[in-house]
Design an enzyme around this catalytic site. Structure first.
Site, PDB file in Angstrom:
ATOM      1  N   GLU A 180       0.848  -1.197   0.000  1.00 44.68           N
ATOM      2  CA  GLU A 180       0.000   0.000   0.000  1.00 44.68           C
ATOM      3  C   GLU A 180       0.881   1.244   0.000  1.00 44.68           C
ATOM      4  O   GLU A 180       1.859   1.323   0.766  1.00 44.68           O
ATOM      5  CB  GLU A 180      -0.875  -0.056   1.249  1.00 44.68           C
ATOM      6  CG  GLU A 180      -2.321   0.232   1.045  1.00 44.68           C
ATOM      7  CD  GLU A 180      -3.064  -0.686   0.063  1.00 44.68           C
ATOM      8  OE1 GLU A 180      -3.075  -0.365  -1.138  1.00 44.68           O
ATOM      9  OE2 GLU A 180      -3.664  -1.670   0.501  1.00 44.68           O
ATOM     10  N   SER A 215     -25.776   9.085 -15.071  1.00 42.73           N
ATOM     11  CA  SER A 215     -25.374   8.199 -13.980  1.00 42.73           C
ATOM     12  C   SER A 215     -26.627   7.700 -13.264  1.00 42.73           C
ATOM     13  O   SER A 215     -27.355   8.492 -12.666  1.00 42.73           O
ATOM     14  CB  SER A 215     -24.485   8.957 -12.990  1.00 42.73           C
ATOM     15  OG  SER A 215     -24.500   8.287 -11.745  1.00 42.73           O
ATOM     16  N   GLY A 237     -16.047   4.989  -1.805  1.00 42.60           N
ATOM     17  CA  GLY A 237     -15.285   5.352  -0.606  1.00 42.60           C
ATOM     18  C   GLY A 237     -14.854   4.168   0.242  1.00 42.60           C
ATOM     19  O   GLY A 237     -14.445   4.341   1.384  1.00 42.60           O
ATOM     20  N   GLY A 262     -12.395   2.140  -0.548  1.00 42.16           N
ATOM     21  CA  GLY A 262     -11.011   1.775  -0.834  1.00 42.16           C
ATOM     22  C   GLY A 262     -10.927   0.655  -1.852  1.00 42.16           C
ATOM     23  O   GLY A 262      -9.928  -0.049  -1.950  1.00 42.16           O
ATOM     24  N   SER A 309     -13.620   2.507  -6.932  1.00 42.94           N
ATOM     25  CA  SER A 309     -14.745   2.709  -7.839  1.00 42.94           C
ATOM     26  C   SER A 309     -14.354   3.676  -8.957  1.00 42.94           C
ATOM     27  O   SER A 309     -14.803   3.530 -10.097  1.00 42.94           O
ATOM     28  CB  SER A 309     -15.950   3.238  -7.074  1.00 42.94           C
ATOM     29  OG  SER A 309     -15.577   4.359  -6.308  1.00 42.94           O
ATOM     30  N   GLU A 368      -7.024  10.850 -13.201  1.00 43.24           N
ATOM     31  CA  GLU A 368      -7.005  11.221 -11.776  1.00 43.24           C
ATOM     32  C   GLU A 368      -6.096  12.430 -11.550  1.00 43.24           C
ATOM     33  O   GLU A 368      -6.452  13.362 -10.833  1.00 43.24           O
ATOM     34  CB  GLU A 368      -6.472  10.048 -10.925  1.00 43.24           C
ATOM     35  CG  GLU A 368      -7.327   8.814 -10.925  1.00 43.24           C
ATOM     36  CD  GLU A 368      -8.495   8.891  -9.947  1.00 43.24           C
ATOM     37  OE1 GLU A 368      -8.565   9.836  -9.144  1.00 43.24           O
ATOM     38  OE2 GLU A 368      -9.355   7.988 -10.013  1.00 43.24           O
ATOM     39  N   ASP A 380      -4.504   0.830  -9.131  1.00 41.29           N
ATOM     40  CA  ASP A 380      -5.945   0.596  -9.259  1.00 41.29           C
ATOM     41  C   ASP A 380      -6.349   0.387 -10.709  1.00 41.29           C
ATOM     42  O   ASP A 380      -7.105  -0.531 -11.043  1.00 41.29           O
ATOM     43  CB  ASP A 380      -6.732   1.782  -8.683  1.00 41.29           C
ATOM     44  CG  ASP A 380      -6.348   2.071  -7.248  1.00 41.29           C
ATOM     45  OD1 ASP A 380      -5.622   1.260  -6.656  1.00 41.29           O
ATOM     46  OD2 ASP A 380      -6.770   3.115  -6.725  1.00 41.29           O
ATOM     47  N   TYR A 403      -3.642  12.388   0.756  1.00 42.17           N
ATOM     48  CA  TYR A 403      -2.944  11.430  -0.110  1.00 42.17           C
ATOM     49  C   TYR A 403      -1.802  12.143  -0.857  1.00 42.17           C
ATOM     50  O   TYR A 403      -0.660  11.677  -0.872  1.00 42.17           O
ATOM     51  CB  TYR A 403      -3.945  10.826  -1.103  1.00 42.17           C
ATOM     52  CG  TYR A 403      -3.353   9.799  -2.040  1.00 42.17           C
ATOM     53  CD1 TYR A 403      -3.435   8.449  -1.753  1.00 42.17           C
ATOM     54  CD2 TYR A 403      -2.704  10.189  -3.213  1.00 42.17           C
ATOM     55  CE1 TYR A 403      -2.886   7.504  -2.612  1.00 42.17           C
ATOM     56  CE2 TYR A 403      -2.150   9.258  -4.076  1.00 42.17           C
ATOM     57  CZ  TYR A 403      -2.250   7.913  -3.771  1.00 42.17           C
ATOM     58  OH  TYR A 403      -1.697   6.988  -4.623  1.00 42.17           O
TER      59      TYR A 403
END
Ligand code: GLA
Length: 381
Positions: free
Chosen positions: A31, A65, A118, A120, A123, A156, A168, A218
């Site tokens: 991680e 969505s 949310g 982890g 998504s 991102e 990811d 982060y």
């Protein structure tokens, strides 16, 4: 879910498109190592995003969505960025494809997902990978899978404000049923590890907590790592990432870096090694060592990297009390899930205890997801 998407698409655009999907992921260990050039050990899961898409012959994207019950319409030039954050993921993927020379036009789309937000479990990577994969296919762009993952990552960075690593998106694109992936995040060399720990279950407990400012925290962690690399490089120019650094090198610059940056780097250096130790343990079928390393990761993430929280530490303590083989916070942290490697015979007792104790302490129950390791991005029909 597919039926819901089909119905809404037909109702909105009076036609039919193609269906694509891409999954969320788990990560056994490794991680905050990806952006440090280190190793990770993720796998795709049986929860993901599904999108129906059809080119519409215009320069506009029309997107709906289902989960957020929200509609957005935007063009494909940089000035057309939509304001809704969910739509920025789709817009970002389009822009990153265009920047790479991909010739795409407008399209109509409806999407929905079952990756818990949310938690982890990425998504957002599932969403990016779904569109990167689909647009590549629909517009015959011939972009390879590595680049598809990088398109999600760049989305991102450039459109969502998170300076994430590649884990990811890589897992979402390259996932394979029944296998975890050991990925070297510097070279992008990877190896599938069939993962079927007989006698154990892999289970996620979702704290259902998501802390505000998770993305700025982060980015701050990433900056700390870069600060330490810059300091080490003065004596060791060959060090490109923390992955190349040793504790000796870190101690040489102890006086030159902040105490906080030192702790962050200490965690990363140890974590890079833990992933390799886990690979060796898995090859030997030694799940006790795998579990021990998972607890080591939790401790580091909580005390050195400081990305855990009270709720996750609590779930980790319960796991330990119940004799669970391995347990740790999974993903970026600041909320979300713990991942637990549990012996079959302890599973029921652990889950029961965790639910009751968590409810008593925090006034609500965690959520439970049993992990099924599944395939990556693909066309459904
Ligand atoms: C998030 C990021 C990944 C990775 C993990 C932590 O999921 O998107 O790139 O850094 O956190 O391992």
């Amino acid at each position: 879910m597919q039926q819901k998407i089909r119905t809404k698409f037909k109702e909105s655009f009076n036609t039919e498109g193609s269906l694509y999907t891409s999954p969320g992921r788990i990560n056994l260990i490794g991680e905050h190592t990806d952006y440090n050039g280190g190793f990770v050990f993720p796998g795709a899961v049986d929860k993901g995003m599904i999108a129906e898409i059809k080119p519409n012959g215009t320069g506009k994207v029309r997107a709906f969505s289902i989960d957020l019950n929200d509609y957005a319409e935007f063009g494909l030039t940089e000035e057309d960025a939509p304001s809704a954050s969910w739509a920025r993921y789709i817009f970002g993927v389009c822009r990153e494809i265009i920047k790479r020379g991909g010739d795409i036009q407008g399209f109509d789309t409806v999407f929905a997902g079952d990756v818990p937000l949310g938690a982890g479990m990425s998504s957002s990577a599932a969403l990016e990978s779904t569109y990167a994969f689909a647009l590549n296919d629909l517009f015959s762009l011939n972009i390879d899978k590595f680049e598809l993952a990088k398109i999600g990552q760049a989305t991102e960075h450039n459109y969502c404000g998170v300076n994430c690593g590649i884990m990811d998106q890589f897992a979402s694109v390259f996932g394979k049923a029944g296998s975890l992936i050991r990925l070297d995040c510097r070279s992008l060399e990877y190896k599938y590890y069939p993962f079927n720990p007989v006698g154990y279950k892999l289970v996620l407990l979702d704290s259902v907590v998501k802390h505000e400012l998770a993305s700025s925290a982060y980015n701050k962690r990433r900056k700390s790592c870069e600060n330490v690399v810059a300091a080490i490089r003065r004596n060791h120019p060959e060090v490109e990432f923390l992955r190349d650094a040793t504790m000796e090198m870190l101690n040489e610059v102890k006086a030159d870096v902040s105490a906080e940056d030192y702790m962050r780097a200490e965690y990363v250096i140890e974590e890079v090694q833990r992933v390799l130790d886990v690979c060796a343990a898995l090859e030997a079928g030694d799940y006790e060592t795998v579990g021990e390393k998972m607890y080591g990761t939790h401790h580091g993430m909580s005390k050195l990297y400081e990305v855990s929280c009270e709720e996750l530490d609590f779930l980790n303590d319960i796991a330990k009390e119940c004799g669970v083989t391995g347990s740790r916070v999974m993903g970026g942290g600041f909320g979300g899930c713990t991942i637990n490697l549990v012996k079959d015979e302890l599973y029921d007792g652990f889950v029961k205890k965790a639910f009751a104790a968590y409810k008593e302490r925090f006034g609500r129950e965690p959520k439970l997801y049993n992990v099924v390791i599944s395939d990556g991005a693909r066309k459904l029909c």
